[in-house]
Design an enzyme around this catalytic site. Structure first.
Site, PDB file in Angstrom:
ATOM      1  N   HIS A  29       0.829  -1.206   0.000  1.00 20.61           N
ATOM      2  CA  HIS A  29       0.000   0.000   0.000  1.00 20.61           C
ATOM      3  C   HIS A  29       0.866   1.259   0.000  1.00 20.61           C
ATOM      4  CE1 HIS A  29      -4.071   1.761   1.037  1.00 20.61           C
ATOM      5  NE2 HIS A  29      -3.269   2.817   1.163  1.00 20.61           N
ATOM      6  N   HIS A  31       1.262   5.318  -2.477  1.00 22.62           N
ATOM      7  CA  HIS A  31       0.714   6.180  -3.520  1.00 22.62           C
ATOM      8  C   HIS A  31       1.838   6.919  -4.231  1.00 22.62           C
ATOM      9  CE1 HIS A  31      -2.992   5.534  -1.259  1.00 22.62           C
ATOM     10  NE2 HIS A  31      -2.398   6.032  -0.189  1.00 22.62           N
ATOM     11  N   TYR A  47      -7.679  16.828  -0.429  1.00 22.60           N
ATOM     12  CA  TYR A  47      -6.466  17.431   0.110  1.00 22.60           C
ATOM     13  C   TYR A  47      -5.497  17.627  -1.048  1.00 22.60           C
ATOM     14  CZ  TYR A  47      -4.747  12.576  -0.030  1.00 22.60           C
ATOM     15  OH  TYR A  47      -4.398  11.309  -0.430  1.00 22.60           O
ATOM     16  N   ARG A 120     -10.736  -0.020  -5.583  1.00 21.85           N
ATOM     17  CA  ARG A 120     -10.818   0.567  -4.247  1.00 21.85           C
ATOM     18  C   ARG A 120     -12.071   1.410  -4.088  1.00 21.85           C
ATOM     19  NH1 ARG A 120      -7.034   5.116  -1.184  1.00 21.85           N
ATOM     20  NH2 ARG A 120      -7.020   4.097   0.855  1.00 21.85           N
ATOM     21  N   HIS A 175      -5.971  -0.258   6.222  1.00 17.56           N
ATOM     22  CA  HIS A 175      -5.648   0.466   7.455  1.00 17.56           C
ATOM     23  C   HIS A 175      -6.274  -0.148   8.704  1.00 17.56           C
ATOM     24  CE1 HIS A 175      -3.869   3.376   4.819  1.00 17.56           C
ATOM     25  NE2 HIS A 175      -5.024   3.683   4.265  1.00 17.56           N
ATOM     26  N   ASP A 239       2.037   2.754   3.408  1.00 19.67           N
ATOM     27  CA  ASP A 239       1.136   3.897   3.228  1.00 19.67           C
ATOM     28  C   ASP A 239       1.931   5.161   2.864  1.00 19.67           C
ATOM     29  OD1 ASP A 239      -1.340   5.152   3.025  1.00 19.67           O
ATOM     30  OD2 ASP A 239      -1.385   5.723   5.145  1.00 19.67           O
TER      31      ASP A 239
END
Length: 287
Positions: A29, A31, A47, A120, A175, A239
């Site tokens: 996981h 990005h 955001y 997702r 998470h 993450d």
């Protein structure tokens, strides 16, 4: 392009963990953001993150010893998966996979050919497919062998769990399944997640810090309950680049995150499962 960033950048340098990850370890996981002149952010994003490049990610991953990877489409890009699928190409299709965010009419086969293995639903940050499309998309992705990944808050998981148990595809819970460490390891959300794990068709990501607050010393009971319930269906991810944090002082080091995982795991065999064997099965990496 002048953007006002709402979160801090990832650390420029990652401190080595106490032990590097084993051969074939997977970051399940993270990005990628930008470059923004090529991959502009969604106008309806919740955001605005600083750029987080493939090169910056690789510097971190190499320090930890992570050689397989799963790029997760972030809410700031909505349903435009170009940056995520491009990252798969840059990082190499053999060792990289993507989790995409789509509407019900998306060209799924083309995404599968580009490395996508799952869809997702983000009910926390939004800016993607609504949960009303859950069953319809599950039916569409089932022939591809994909799974559904969900980012939910604790209360939403409790409410949604019966629907998730009835889907025709595996379910992966982001998470720590949205559970809150402050509520303890026997909370309604933890119970709901473990009932899903008991079905044999659900997985959980041990990406823990979002479930807690500094000093994060209440995460271990959650992780250990998941590991006891289904050690063969737990995976781990960094993450990265950690968009939860608004200042550099709050930023966590990824080497520390891998150290936490070592503290949660009961033995070396489970470490191998969580970092290597389980993600190889879930994301269809070579044995």
């Amino acid at each position: 392009m002048n953007l006002s960033f709402t979160c801090a950048p990832a650390n420029a340098r990652t401190n080595p963990p106490r032990r590097r990850a084993p051969v074939g370890a997977c970051d399940s996981h993270f990005h990628i953001f930008g470059p923004y002149d090529r991959f502009p952010l969604s106008a309806s994003r919740p955001y605005t993150p600083p750029p987080a490049s493939v090169a910056h990610y690789l510097d971190m991953a190499n320090t930890l010893g992570l050689t397989r990877r799963v790029i997760v489409q972030a809410s700031v890009y909505g349903t435009d998966n170009a940056v995520t699928l491009d990252a798969v190409q840059q990082l190499g299709r053999a060792d990289s996979r993507a989790i995409v965010v789509v509407e019900d009419d998306a060209p799924l086969q083309a995404m599968a050919d580009a490395g996508a293995v799952g869809v997702r639903f983000n009910a926390v940050s939004g800016n993607g497919a609504p949960l009303e499309q859950l069953e319809a998309l599950a039916r569409r992705i089932a022939p591809l062998g994909w799974h559904i990944q969900l980012f939910l808050k604790a209360e939403a998981l409790v409410e949604l769990a019966p629907r998730l148990a009835g889907l025709p595809v595996p379910v992966v819970l982001d998470h720590m399944a949205g559970a809150r460490a402050a509520d303890g390891a026997q909370s309604p959300a933890m119970d709901a997640a473990c009932r899903l794990l008991d079905t044999g068709r659900a997985w959980v990501k041990l990406c823990g810090y979002r479930a807690s607050r500094p000093p994060y010393d209440d995460l271990a009971p959650l992780a250990r309950r998941f590991l006891a319930a289904a050690p063969e269906r737990c995976v781990w991810g960094t993450d990265w680049p950690h968009t939860q944090f608004s200042t550099p002082e709050q930023m966590l080091d990824d080497g520390l995150l891998l150290d936490w995982l070592d503290e949660w795991l009961p033995d070396e065999a489970t470490r191998q499962r969580v970092l290597v064997d389980n993600p190889a099965r879930l994301y269809d990496f070579p044995a």
